[in-house]
Write a protein that holds these residues in place. Structure first.
Motif, PDB file in Angstrom:
ATOM      1  N   GLN A 189       0.845  -1.194   0.000  1.00 12.70           N
ATOM      2  CA  GLN A 189       0.000   0.000   0.000  1.00 12.70           C
ATOM      3  C   GLN A 189       0.877   1.239   0.000  1.00 12.70           C
ATOM      4  O   GLN A 189       2.059   1.191   0.324  1.00 12.70           O
ATOM      5  N   LYS A 190       0.244   2.367  -0.350  1.00 12.48           N
ATOM      6  CA  LYS A 190       0.979   3.633  -0.391  1.00 12.48           C
ATOM      7  C   LYS A 190       0.611   4.485   0.819  1.00 12.48           C
ATOM      8  O   LYS A 190      -0.552   4.513   1.216  1.00 12.48           O
ATOM      9  N   VAL A 191       1.587   5.161   1.380  1.00 15.70           N
ATOM     10  CA  VAL A 191       1.266   6.198   2.370  1.00 15.70           C
ATOM     11  C   VAL A 191       0.693   7.374   1.586  1.00 15.70           C
ATOM     12  O   VAL A 191       1.351   7.902   0.689  1.00 15.70           O
ATOM     13  N   THR A 192      -0.542   7.734   1.871  1.00 10.61           N
ATOM     14  CA  THR A 192      -1.210   8.731   1.025  1.00 10.61           C
ATOM     15  C   THR A 192      -1.334  10.088   1.694  1.00 10.61           C
ATOM     16  O   THR A 192      -1.629  11.080   1.026  1.00 10.61           O
ATOM     17  N   ARG A 193      -1.118  10.147   2.991  1.00 14.95           N
ATOM     18  CA  ARG A 193      -1.366  11.419   3.679  1.00 14.95           C
ATOM     19  C   ARG A 193      -0.705  11.367   5.044  1.00 14.95           C
ATOM     20  O   ARG A 193      -0.776  10.340   5.732  1.00 14.95           O
ATOM     21  N   LEU A 235       4.404  15.451   1.560  1.00 18.16           N
ATOM     22  CA  LEU A 235       4.791  14.042   1.563  1.00 18.16           C
ATOM     23  C   LEU A 235       5.703  13.793   0.373  1.00 18.16           C
ATOM     24  O   LEU A 235       5.362  14.134  -0.761  1.00 18.16           O
ATOM     25  N   GLN A 280       7.954  10.756  -1.675  1.00 16.06           N
ATOM     26  CA  GLN A 280       8.177   9.328  -1.793  1.00 16.06           C
ATOM     27  C   GLN A 280       9.373   9.092  -2.706  1.00 16.06           C
ATOM     28  O   GLN A 280       9.208   8.883  -3.909  1.00 16.06           O
ATOM     29  N   TRP A 337      -1.820   8.093   6.970  1.00 15.97           N
ATOM     30  CA  TRP A 337      -2.933   7.336   6.382  1.00 15.97           C
ATOM     31  C   TRP A 337      -2.390   6.593   5.176  1.00 15.97           C
ATOM     32  O   TRP A 337      -1.494   7.089   4.507  1.00 15.97           O
ATOM     33  N   ASP A 338      -2.939   5.426   4.858  1.00 16.37           N
ATOM     34  CA  ASP A 338      -2.502   4.759   3.637  1.00 16.37           C
ATOM     35  C   ASP A 338      -3.669   4.512   2.688  1.00 16.37           C
ATOM     36  O   ASP A 338      -4.789   4.941   2.941  1.00 16.37           O
ATOM     37  N   THR A 355      -5.492   2.146   2.045  1.00 17.49           N
ATOM     38  CA  THR A 355      -6.691   1.468   2.544  1.00 17.49           C
ATOM     39  C   THR A 355      -7.504   2.407   3.434  1.00 17.49           C
ATOM     40  O   THR A 355      -8.508   2.000   4.006  1.00 17.49           O
ATOM     41  N   HIS A 356      -7.060   3.656   3.566  1.00 18.65           N
ATOM     42  CA  HIS A 356      -7.724   4.664   4.405  1.00 18.65           C
ATOM     43  C   HIS A 356      -7.796   4.250   5.872  1.00 18.65           C
ATOM     44  O   HIS A 356      -8.721   4.604   6.580  1.00 18.65           O
ATOM     45  N   ASN A 357      -6.779   3.483   6.275  1.00 22.19           N
ATOM     46  CA  ASN A 357      -6.583   3.265   7.695  1.00 22.19           C
ATOM     47  C   ASN A 357      -5.596   4.294   8.210  1.00 22.19           C
ATOM     48  O   ASN A 357      -4.769   4.814   7.463  1.00 22.19           O
TER      49      ASN A 357
END
Lengths: 512, 512
Positions: free
Chosen positions: A311-315, A331, A333, A378-379, A381-383
């Motif tokens: 998964q990607k770190v999105t935020r 952010l 990457q 957040w990643d 998967t929105h966790n």
């Protein structure tokens, strides 16, 4: 195609400065241990006394290296001595096989464990927030080896596993673990048998001549000093596959876990990493003089973030008000731009195997009334990370908000804002988290019965296999206060008085 | 192999009682709308007025059905009218194709959105906690269709996508979205083009005759009334692919999002579900008389939990002390025992596509001094739910701890403990969450200028396309207070005064 010889020559995807950090030689602390031949960086923080070697870099030094961590500063998790193997005589030949070479961030499932140990001692030692590092790993795709061996990933009635065994000898047998076969056989998951690290041959501490690299998973599955691979409808039978790298519910202590065989509950295994982040600037004990405050001045808060399973770190967000409101951080990457990644091309679904860096510039005056800086990531998967740690007996997978306290301090007439991290790694003092359950001192409460005083000279005579169990032989005849404290629970400490025979007269000061 | 005819005959894996819940007929509320031919369950809670039809079952009624939700009580998310298609003449033929039939829990990404709307109105309507249901879906593997069409999932320089388009006509064009090709082509992900639901033909509200089912992902990607599929190196060009089903950082309002084109930021798309759970017993407004308290009596707290991407819900915990300590709940995964799942056999890596149920029996006296019951779940990535909601402009993916308040109440001489959920779905009143930003009343603040009073009779004459935009024609000539409030932001409400011409004299009471 590649040969072992080529792995030692540097090539363009490895930055020149990597691996040239400091002169790395034999550390005096390794003399008298089985690792007395392994070159090690003197600044690594040792977490389990002098042996076995478990170490992380000072957090700021780690960050100073940037995206790729030099081999000598990469965190190390060893369960016992480094097997003394010979590149020349070790059997597995990798000449002529296809290889992949790409950056992967490894994370110990115990990263940030000390925060849990401050709540209550777990069965694990004190990792700080630097049990994570990023290197360029080079190796043969595991799926290629398995296919050569005739393994086919067809659907079966039962799940199947790839079992890995290392050649290290430990108190409970070999170190080994296993992985679902489907994960290993899917090329997109990039599981490799690695022999190269940052353009060098795999160093001893990192599992030479061959180790498993499973991107997106916890370090504990990436068996070092690999001796055998087998495919089975059963998971690994290694003691360490069951009694390590598990997260049990917080209400389980070791006794209940053993009684209910909770170690064997498949729900409690850890494979993929969860979402995590930490603040690296401000560093622990960093100070800003109030005299330097100018309304136009900014401070850049910085740190890392990672997640699992590709998964990607999105935020990433930072709060200056105890988590009420959150500011969006910038952010970056570096993985996306890295020559090794560009060289291999993009997957149909990109996988993200590396840490991200984040930063947020805030006016310096934001800190004047700020009590705490916290971060959460957040990643895809929105966790996100929970606010508070959830203690568990192994102290694994701690990923709560990383919170740095802001205090005022003065030195003479000069006032400062001073930043405090939650903990410092190993037995290093410092950090705003205070042990709720202070360790009992390593001495009997009552100097009663036949208590005597021994000199270190007297103790030093008891250094043979007749004097102790084999597992602690390397410490026999020495003051082991530090080693003992690093890995024993308060329960173990409380049982010490049964074995009390007297005090050491010329006891050296603990090396804190 | 299967033919359409077979899909309407019930078979052993569909429980007999499913789909036989109540007499489901034409709801009077649908008369005068394009959906006046679609049979619907009278107890579904309508969230966007009478049209379009967006509805969830009352949470307790949903739970009463158990693991599989009957078609008539399955939550429905429609963007516009249900296309009136003919099974007989619709072109796509599925005779003779392979099929899969297995249970999948669908979840709207807006499930639990009303909790966010209580903080600040989002752009979405008020889903409660029942925008999730579980049915047995039957359909052709998408990968099979794509392979027939000559699609090969070889590695390419660019990511590729499968784009889906529905035949619904909406204010901003067709409803469509896309999915990375690799996800669709991996058989283990179980993406199907479904034509059967719980042993029946796909009902109109659920996308007949053919829709996409993508287990583990948000409902918004599972295009209904499917008209075309294409494989492309670009994502779907549907308006709804970009301006729906995104989570933007909390600091973005609609204006900033538009200005910075944040809708197109690939980091903000939602595909896989995050970890979530809710308490269903005690129900909202459930009471326990204090006179029934006996020290031996127990109460069983119950609820559901789900997660995304095929991960497993591994642990559910309940707190009775505001999140300080957590009790391990009993977790049941009916999916593992379901005949449809047993019939198809186990994947090499099992995927989990369904909700889990959890329960925890506590002594009744635990509630006497308890202010709040909260729940959190964990999944196999060892992620858990955050304590507090994070508001975002679309009100998506809310997965904070589900918190039920415990209050005392009395009725005459009898005292009760009374339980209160955070919200009630739609515009239904109730719940401990209080709107921090009360909606402005739908009338002009000052009855000034040329304000007049109109009778409903006068309003009713203005019901043709000359009187309004096509999108709201079905409501023309009627009192639309409820419809307006259900979907408009406070900003839209504040602009109403510009269009104010007078009051309605015989205004009916809002149907709350």
């Amino acid at each position: 195609m590649d040969t072992l010889e080529q792995t030692v020559t540097n090539n363009s995807i490895i930055p020149n400065n990597v691996n040239q950090v400091n002169n790395v030689g034999i550390d005096p602390r390794d003399i008298g241990t089985p690792d007395n031949w392994v070159p090690r960086h003197p600044e690594l923080v040792r977490l389990t006394g002098k042996h076995p070697f478990n170490a992380e870099a000072p957090l700021s030094l780690l960050m100073d290296q940037g995206f790729i961590t030099p081999n000598s500063l990469h965190y190390v998790r060893n369960h016992g001595p480094v097997p003394k193997l010979q590149w020349e005589t070790h059997r597995l030949t990798v000449n002529g096989l296809p290889y992949k070479e790409f950056p992967v961030t490894l994370c110990c499932a115990g990263n940030r464990r000390k925060e849990q140990n401050m709540i209550k001692q777990t069965k694990g030692f004190n990792w700080g927030a630097a049990a994570t590092s990023c290197a360029i790993w080079k190796g043969v795709p595991l799926s290629h080896i398995l296919k050569l061996a005739g393994v086919v990933d067809h659907k079966t009635d039962k799940p199947r596993y790839v079992c890995f065994a290392g050649c290290d000898k430990l108190p409970n047998g070999y170190y080994g673990t296993s992985l679902p076969l489907e994960w290993a056989m899917n090329d997109a998951n990039d599981v490799i048998l690695a022999y190269g690290m940052n353009g060098e041959r795999l160093p001893p501490d990192h599992g030479y001549p061959l180790r498993v690299i499973i991107p997106g998973c916890i370090g504990g599955r990436m068996v070092k000093w690999l001796e055998s691979i087998s495919v089975s409808d059963k998971e690994s039978d290694s003691y360490y596959h069951y009694f390590d790298n598990r997260v049990l519910p917080p209400e389980y202590d070791a006794e209940r876990a053993n009684k209910e065989k909770a170690w064997y509950n498949p729900d409690y295994i850890i494979n993929k990493l969860n979402i995590n982040s930490a603040i690296t600037s401000p560093a622990h004990n960093e100070r800003i003089p109030l005299s330097s405050f100018v309304s136009t001045k900014e401070y850049t808060i910085k740190g890392y973030a990672y997640t699992g399973g590709g998964q990607k770190v999105t935020r990433v967000e930072v709060s200056l008000d105890g988590g009420n409101t959150w500011l969006l951080a910038k952010l970056t990457q570096p993985e996306l731009e890295h020559p090794a990644v560009l060289k291999r091309g993009i997957n149909p679904i990109p996988r993200f195997w590396c840490w991200s860096f984040w930063s947020l510039s805030v006016p310096l005056y934001s800190f004047i009334r700020c009590e705490e800086i916290s971060v959460r990531a957040w990643d895809s998967t929105h966790n996100t990370q929970p606010r508070s740690p959830t203690w568990n007996i192994m102290g694994m997978m701690n990923n709560c908000h990383f919170r740095v306290k802001v205090n005022t301090a003065n030195q003479g007439k000069e006032f400062f804002l001073e930043f405090t991290h939650p903990t410092q790694p190993g037995n290093n003092p410092g950090g705003w988290m205070v042990k709720s359950e202070p360790p009992k001192a390593v001495k009997a409460p009552e100097p009663s019965i036949s208590a005597r005083t021994f000199t270190l000279k007297q103790v030093e005579k008891h250094n043979t296999e007749k004097d102790c169990l084999e597992a602690i032989l390397i410490n026999a005849g020495k003051d082991v206060t530090e080693e003992f404290n690093a890995i024993h629970s308060s329960k173990a400490r409380s049982r010490l008085s049964n074995f009390y025979i007297g005090d050491l007269s010329d006891k050296s000061q603990p090396k804190l």
